[in-house]
Design a protein around this motif. Structure first.
Motif, PDB file in Angstrom:
ATOM      1  N   GLU A 178       0.799  -1.225   0.000  1.00 29.05           N
ATOM      2  CA  GLU A 178       0.000   0.000   0.000  1.00 29.05           C
ATOM      3  C   GLU A 178       0.836   1.282   0.000  1.00 29.05           C
ATOM      4  OE1 GLU A 178      -3.132   0.671  -0.532  1.00 29.05           O
ATOM      5  OE2 GLU A 178      -3.452  -1.448  -0.924  1.00 29.05           O
ATOM      6  N   PRO A 179       1.947   1.348   0.779  1.00 32.74           N
ATOM      7  CA  PRO A 179       2.773   2.573   0.706  1.00 32.74           C
ATOM      8  C   PRO A 179       3.288   2.855  -0.705  1.00 32.74           C
ATOM      9  CG  PRO A 179       3.351   1.287   2.647  1.00 32.74           C
ATOM     10  CD  PRO A 179       2.449   0.427   1.829  1.00 32.74           C
ATOM     11  N   VAL A 180       3.716   1.812  -1.418  1.00 34.16           N
ATOM     12  CA  VAL A 180       4.210   1.982  -2.786  1.00 34.16           C
ATOM     13  C   VAL A 180       3.087   2.448  -3.702  1.00 34.16           C
ATOM     14  CG1 VAL A 180       5.223   0.810  -4.786  1.00 34.16           C
ATOM     15  CG2 VAL A 180       6.012   0.257  -2.476  1.00 34.16           C
ATOM     16  N   LEU A 181       1.908   1.845  -3.554  1.00 34.40           N
ATOM     17  CA  LEU A 181       0.759   2.238  -4.369  1.00 34.40           C
ATOM     18  C   LEU A 181       0.344   3.679  -4.066  1.00 34.40           C
ATOM     19  CD1 LEU A 181      -1.433  -1.003  -4.240  1.00 34.40           C
ATOM     20  CD2 LEU A 181      -0.056  -0.152  -6.145  1.00 34.40           C
ATOM     21  N   GLY A 182       0.484   4.081  -2.793  1.00 32.08           N
ATOM     22  CA  GLY A 182       0.165   5.462  -2.423  1.00 32.08           C
ATOM     23  C   GLY A 182       1.090   6.450  -3.109  1.00 32.08           C
ATOM     24  N   VAL A 183       2.393   6.103  -3.161  1.00 28.83           N
ATOM     25  CA  VAL A 183       3.366   6.960  -3.864  1.00 28.83           C
ATOM     26  C   VAL A 183       3.029   7.032  -5.347  1.00 28.83           C
ATOM     27  CG1 VAL A 183       5.779   7.163  -4.561  1.00 28.83           C
ATOM     28  CG2 VAL A 183       5.216   6.575  -2.193  1.00 28.83           C
ATOM     29  N   ALA A 184       2.678   5.873  -5.929  1.00 25.00           N
ATOM     30  CA  ALA A 184       2.341   5.838  -7.355  1.00 25.00           C
ATOM     31  C   ALA A 184       1.123   6.709  -7.652  1.00 25.00           C
ATOM     32  CB  ALA A 184       2.074   4.392  -7.789  1.00 25.00           C
ATOM     33  N   ARG A 185       0.121   6.657  -6.780  1.00 23.61           N
ATOM     34  CA  ARG A 185      -1.079   7.484  -6.979  1.00 23.61           C
ATOM     35  C   ARG A 185      -0.744   8.971  -6.884  1.00 23.61           C
ATOM     36  NH1 ARG A 185      -3.265   3.504  -3.291  1.00 23.61           N
ATOM     37  NH2 ARG A 185      -4.487   1.938  -4.444  1.00 23.61           N
ATOM     38  N   SER A 186       0.094   9.329  -5.915  1.00 23.16           N
ATOM     39  CA  SER A 186       0.474  10.733  -5.750  1.00 23.16           C
ATOM     40  C   SER A 186       1.259  11.234  -6.958  1.00 23.16           C
ATOM     41  CB  SER A 186       1.313  10.906  -4.475  1.00 23.16           C
ATOM     42  OG  SER A 186       0.569  10.556  -3.325  1.00 23.16           O
ATOM     43  N   LEU A 187       2.206  10.409  -7.429  1.00 27.43           N
ATOM     44  CA  LEU A 187       2.990  10.791  -8.610  1.00 27.43           C
ATOM     45  C   LEU A 187       2.093  10.947  -9.830  1.00 27.43           C
ATOM     46  CD1 LEU A 187       6.187   8.564  -8.265  1.00 27.43           C
ATOM     47  CD2 LEU A 187       6.068  11.057  -8.132  1.00 27.43           C
ATOM     48  N   LEU A 188       1.115  10.039  -9.966  1.00 26.16           N
ATOM     49  CA  LEU A 188       0.196  10.114 -11.105  1.00 26.16           C
ATOM     50  C   LEU A 188      -0.600  11.416 -11.081  1.00 26.16           C
ATOM     51  CD1 LEU A 188      -1.085   8.856 -13.587  1.00 26.16           C
ATOM     52  CD2 LEU A 188      -2.667   7.618 -12.081  1.00 26.16           C
ATOM     53  N   THR A 189      -1.030  11.831  -9.895  1.00 20.73           N
ATOM     54  CA  THR A 189      -1.779  13.081  -9.760  1.00 20.73           C
ATOM     55  C   THR A 189      -0.918  14.280 -10.180  1.00 20.73           C
ATOM     56  OG1 THR A 189      -3.058  12.147  -7.935  1.00 20.73           O
ATOM     57  CG2 THR A 189      -3.075  14.535  -8.164  1.00 20.73           C
ATOM     58  N   ILE A 191       1.736  14.174 -12.216  1.00 19.88           N
ATOM     59  CA  ILE A 191       1.981  14.065 -13.663  1.00 19.88           C
ATOM     60  C   ILE A 191       0.775  14.578 -14.447  1.00 19.88           C
ATOM     61  CG2 ILE A 191       2.296  12.418 -15.561  1.00 19.88           C
ATOM     62  CD1 ILE A 191       3.899  10.699 -13.500  1.00 19.88           C
ATOM     63  N   GLN A 192      -0.416  14.264 -13.981  1.00 19.50           N
ATOM     64  CA  GLN A 192      -1.630  14.713 -14.667  1.00 19.50           C
ATOM     65  C   GLN A 192      -1.778  16.229 -14.610  1.00 19.50           C
ATOM     66  OE1 GLN A 192      -4.400  12.284 -12.523  1.00 19.50           O
ATOM     67  NE2 GLN A 192      -4.355  10.630 -14.035  1.00 19.50           N
ATOM     68  N   LYS A 193      -1.353  16.833 -13.516  1.00 18.65           N
ATOM     69  CA  LYS A 193      -1.399  18.285 -13.408  1.00 18.65           C
ATOM     70  C   LYS A 193      -0.446  18.926 -14.421  1.00 18.65           C
ATOM     71  CE  LYS A 193      -3.199  20.683 -10.917  1.00 18.65           C
ATOM     72  NZ  LYS A 193      -4.430  21.490 -11.064  1.00 18.65           N
ATOM     73  N   VAL A 194       0.789  18.401 -14.511  1.00 23.71           N
ATOM     74  CA  VAL A 194       1.757  18.914 -15.491  1.00 23.71           C
ATOM     75  C   VAL A 194       1.230  18.688 -16.904  1.00 23.71           C
ATOM     76  CG1 VAL A 194       4.103  18.690 -16.379  1.00 23.71           C
ATOM     77  CG2 VAL A 194       3.687  18.548 -13.915  1.00 23.71           C
ATOM     78  N   LEU A 195       0.625  17.520 -17.121  1.00 25.04           N
ATOM     79  CA  LEU A 195       0.071  17.195 -18.428  1.00 25.04           C
ATOM     80  C   LEU A 195      -0.990  18.218 -18.836  1.00 25.04           C
ATOM     81  CD1 LEU A 195      -0.414  15.355 -20.857  1.00 25.04           C
ATOM     82  CD2 LEU A 195      -1.885  13.941 -19.404  1.00 25.04           C
ATOM     83  N   TRP A 196      -1.812  18.638 -17.895  1.00 24.70           N
ATOM     84  CA  TRP A 196      -2.859  19.615 -18.202  1.00 24.70           C
ATOM     85  C   TRP A 196      -2.241  20.921 -18.687  1.00 24.70           C
ATOM     86  CZ3 TRP A 196      -4.287  24.419 -16.169  1.00 24.70           C
ATOM     87  CH2 TRP A 196      -5.546  24.888 -16.593  1.00 24.70           C
ATOM     88  N   TRP A 197      -1.138  21.334 -18.058  1.00 22.75           N
ATOM     89  CA  TRP A 197      -0.456  22.549 -18.505  1.00 22.75           C
ATOM     90  C   TRP A 197       0.044  22.390 -19.950  1.00 22.75           C
ATOM     91  CZ3 TRP A 197       2.976  22.726 -13.492  1.00 22.75           C
ATOM     92  CH2 TRP A 197       2.175  23.130 -12.416  1.00 22.75           C
ATOM     93  N   ILE A 198       0.598  21.200 -20.262  1.00 18.59           N
ATOM     94  CA  ILE A 198       1.128  20.973 -21.609  1.00 18.59           C
ATOM     95  C   ILE A 198       0.002  20.926 -22.634  1.00 18.59           C
ATOM     96  CG2 ILE A 198       2.402  19.341 -23.062  1.00 18.59           C
ATOM     97  CD1 ILE A 198       3.994  18.549 -20.588  1.00 18.59           C
ATOM     98  N   ILE A 199      -1.115  20.304 -22.283  1.00 22.10           N
ATOM     99  CA  ILE A 199      -2.251  20.214 -23.198  1.00 22.10           C
ATOM    100  C   ILE A 199      -2.728  21.608 -23.601  1.00 22.10           C
ATOM    101  CG2 ILE A 199      -4.708  19.596 -23.331  1.00 22.10           C
ATOM    102  CD1 ILE A 199      -4.051  17.071 -21.771  1.00 22.10           C
ATOM    103  N   ARG A 200      -2.695  22.542 -22.673  1.00 24.15           N
ATOM    104  CA  ARG A 200      -3.151  23.901 -22.993  1.00 24.15           C
ATOM    105  C   ARG A 200      -2.288  24.544 -24.078  1.00 24.15           C
ATOM    106  NH1 ARG A 200      -7.919  24.749 -22.407  1.00 24.15           N
ATOM    107  NH2 ARG A 200      -7.465  26.977 -22.577  1.00 24.15           N
ATOM    108  N   LEU A 201      -1.064  24.021 -24.269  1.00 25.51           N
ATOM    109  CA  LEU A 201      -0.166  24.555 -25.306  1.00 25.51           C
ATOM    110  C   LEU A 201      -0.368  23.875 -26.653  1.00 25.51           C
ATOM    111  CD1 LEU A 201       3.156  24.673 -23.232  1.00 25.51           C
ATOM    112  CD2 LEU A 201       1.629  26.593 -23.743  1.00 25.51           C
ATOM    113  N   ALA A 202      -1.296  22.936 -26.731  1.00 26.59           N
ATOM    114  CA  ALA A 202      -1.487  22.147 -27.953  1.00 26.59           C
ATOM    115  C   ALA A 202      -1.742  22.993 -29.197  1.00 26.59           C
ATOM    116  CB  ALA A 202      -2.620  21.140 -27.753  1.00 26.59           C
ATOM    117  N   PRO A 203      -2.559  24.061 -29.144  1.00 24.07           N
ATOM    118  CA  PRO A 203      -2.754  24.866 -30.368  1.00 24.07           C
ATOM    119  C   PRO A 203      -1.451  25.435 -30.910  1.00 24.07           C
ATOM    120  CG  PRO A 203      -4.455  25.370 -28.757  1.00 24.07           C
ATOM    121  CD  PRO A 203      -3.444  24.501 -28.054  1.00 24.07           C
ATOM    122  N   ILE A 204      -0.566  25.878 -30.006  1.00 25.32           N
ATOM    123  CA  ILE A 204       0.725  26.412 -30.448  1.00 25.32           C
ATOM    124  C   ILE A 204       1.585  25.303 -31.049  1.00 25.32           C
ATOM    125  CG2 ILE A 204       2.866  27.536 -29.693  1.00 25.32           C
ATOM    126  CD1 ILE A 204       1.217  28.877 -27.482  1.00 25.32           C
ATOM    127  N   GLY A 205       1.634  24.164 -30.356  1.00 24.42           N
ATOM    128  CA  GLY A 205       2.407  23.030 -30.860  1.00 24.42           C
ATOM    129  C   GLY A 205       1.883  22.540 -32.193  1.00 24.42           C
TER     130      GLY A 205
END
Length: 427
Positions: A178-189, A191-205
C-alpha cells in the motif's frame, strides 16, 4: 472563451499559413527553423511524460481494477476489439488497393528502390518483449571516437509489461504494498497536473508542427506517387469516416459527440506524427472527457498506443504491398491477401517501440516474399502519409476503450454527453 477544439482548428490554419510563408521564402530560413524548434519542443514535452505516466497509470490502474468487476474480461474485450477493427480496416486497404491499382500508374524511377535500414520480423518482436533492464530502456550508440554519443530510448512495450508485472505483484502482496501504491497514486496526480499545462499549449504546438510539415515537404514531394498517396488517404478517410462511426453506432454512442471530444487527439496525432507523443492527451481525453473509468482507461490507452495502429498496421501495409507487387509485376493470389490480413491483425504489436509503418511494411513484404527494396520507392512521401496514418491510429486508440466501457456498462454516459473536454478536465 473559445473552445479548445476551435483553438486546435485555429492552430492548424495558422500552421498552414506560416508553412506556406516559410516555403515561399525558401532555404533554411528563420521561420522554418523556428517552427521546427517549437514543434520539436512540444512533442518533446509530451514524450517526457510517457515513461512516468505509463508506470504510475498502469500500476495504479491494475490496483484499482480490484474494484472493477471482471477485470480480465475488460482486458480480453479490449484485445478483441483491437482485432475486430484491424480486421475490418485491412480489408478496406486491400479493397482500395485492388480498385485503384496504385503501382500501375506510378512513374517513379526504379533506381529509387533500396532496402530499408530496419526490418520487421517475428523473432525480433518476440525478443523485444524481454526487457533488457528494469526501466525498459534501450541505449543507442551512434558515431565513433570524439563524436560518440549514447542516446537513451524507452521501449514502451517493455515498460508496459514491466508495469503490469509490478501492478499484479502489488495486488498479490496486499497491505505491505500500500505505501508503494500510495506513492504511485500521488505521482500520477502530479503528472496529470503537469500534463494539463502541456495540453493547454497544444494549439501552439499544432501550428508549429503543421507549419514545419508544409515548409519542408509541400506539394512537390508527391511527385509521381500521387496515386499511391491518394489511395492511402482514401483508405484512411474511409476508416475514420465510415468504419469508426459504424462501430460507434453499433454500440449506441453518438458519433458527433465522440469526434468532437476526440478532435484534440486526432489533430495532435496528425500534426505530431507520434502515437507515443499523443498518448498523454489520448489518456486524458478518454478518462476526462469520454467517460471511461480511470482504472480501465489508464490501462487500455498505453496498451493501445503500443499495439493499436489501424493506419500504420492495416491500411498502409495492405495498399503498399499491392503497390510493390504491381510495380515489380508480381501477381498476388488469395493466399497472399489472407497473409496480409493475418499480419495486420496479429503483427501490429511487432511495431511497438520501433519506426511503426516502415517496420510493419517490411514485415508484410517479407511474409509475402516481395522485394524489400520496394520500401525505398515509398520513402519520399512517407512523412506526408505518416500524418494521416497517425491521426487514424490515435483516434482508434481513443475509440476502443470508449466502446468497451460502454459494452461493459462502466462508461460514464453523463460525462460522455456533456460539454467537458480534455482541456477542461483539470484535476
Amino acid at each position: 472563451m473559445t473552445s479548445f477544439g476551435a483553438q486546435i482548428i485555429y492552430g492548424l490554419i495558422a500552421g498552414l499559413i506560416l508553412g506556406l510563408v516559410a516555403r515561399s521564402i525558401g532555404g533554411e530560413n528563420w521561420l522554418a527553423t523556428t517552427l521546427t524548434a517549437i514543434g520539436s519542443a512540444y512533442v518533446g514535452l509530451l514524450k517526457v511524460l510517457i515513461p512516468p505516466l505509463v508506470v504510475t497509470a498502469v500500476v495504479t490502474s491494475i490496483a484499482n481494477l480490484r474494484q472493477v468487476t471482471d477485470a480480465a474480461r475488460l482486458a480480453w474485450q479490449t484485445l478483441l476489439w483491437f482485432a475486430i477493427t484491424a480486421f475490418v480496416t485491412v480489408f478496406v486497404g486491400i479493397g482500395i488497393g485492388l480498385l485503384m491499382h496504385p503501382g500501375r500508374s506510378a512513374s517513379i524511377d526504379v533506381a529509387a528502390a533500396a532496402a530499408p535500414g530496419s526490418i520487421g520480423s517475428w523473432s525480433a518482436f518476440i525478443q523485444s518483449l524481454v526487457p533488457s533492464n528494469i526501466l525498459g530502456l534501450d541505449l543507442w550508440v551512434r558515431g565513433s571516437g570524439d563524436n560518440l554519443s549514447v542516446n537513451p530510448d524507452f521501449n514502451v512495450l517493455q515498460l508496459l509489461l514491466i508495469s503490469i508485472a509490478f501492478g499484479i505483484a502489488a495486488v498479490k502482496v496486499g497491505k505491505d504494498a500500500e505505501p508503494v501504491l500510495g506513492v504511485a497514486r500521488s505521482l500520477l496526480t502530479i503528472i496529470q497536473k503537469v500534463l494539463w499545462w502541456i495540453i493547454r499549449l497544444a494549439p501552439i504546438g499544432t501550428a508549429a508542427l503543421i507549419g514545419k510539415a508544409v515548409a519542408v515537404y509541400g506539394w512537390e514531394t508527391l511527385g509521381s506517387l500521387g496515386s499511391f498517396v491518394l489511395a492511402i488517404y482514401i483508405g484512411l478517410a474511409l476508416v475514420i469516416g465510415v468504419v469508426y462511426p459504424l462501430v460507434l453506432k453499433f454500440n449506441g454512442l453518438s458519433i458527433a459527440q465522440f469526434y468532437r471530444k476526440a478532435w484534440p487527439v486526432t489533430s495532435l496525432g496528425f500534426a505530431s506524427r507520434s502515437s507515443m507523443g499523443t498518448m498523454p492527451v489520448t489518456e486524458r481525453t478518454v478518462v476526462g472527457a469520454l467517460g471511461v473509468p480511470r482504472a480501465y482507461g489508464s490501462f487500455a490507452v498505453p496498451l493501445g498506443a503500443t499495439t493499436k495502429m489501424d493506419g500504420c498496421a492495416s491500411i498502409y501495409p495492405a495498399i503498399a504491398a499491392i503497390f510493390v507487387a504491381e510495380f515489380y509485376g508480381i501477381n498476388l493470389g488469395l493466399t497472399d491477401y489472407l497473409l496480409i490480413v493475418f499480419v495486420s491483425v496479429i503483427g501490429s504489436a511487432a511495431t511497438a517501440g520501433t519506426t511503426g509503418a516502415i517496420v510493419m511494411l517490411t514485415l508484410t513484404l517479407s511474409t509475402l516474399g516481395l522485394p524489400l527494396e520496394g520500401v525505398g520507392l515509398l520513402l519520399a512521401v512517407d512523412p506526408i502519409l505518416d500524418m494521416g496514418r497517425t491521426a487514424v491510429n490515435v483516434t482508434g486508440q481513443a475509440l476502443i476503450p470508449t466502446i468497451v466501457a460502454k459494452r461493459e456498462g462502466i462508461l460514464d454516459e453523463e460525462l460522455f454527453a456533456s460539454d467537458r473536454t480534455a482541456a477542461s478536465a483539470e484535476g
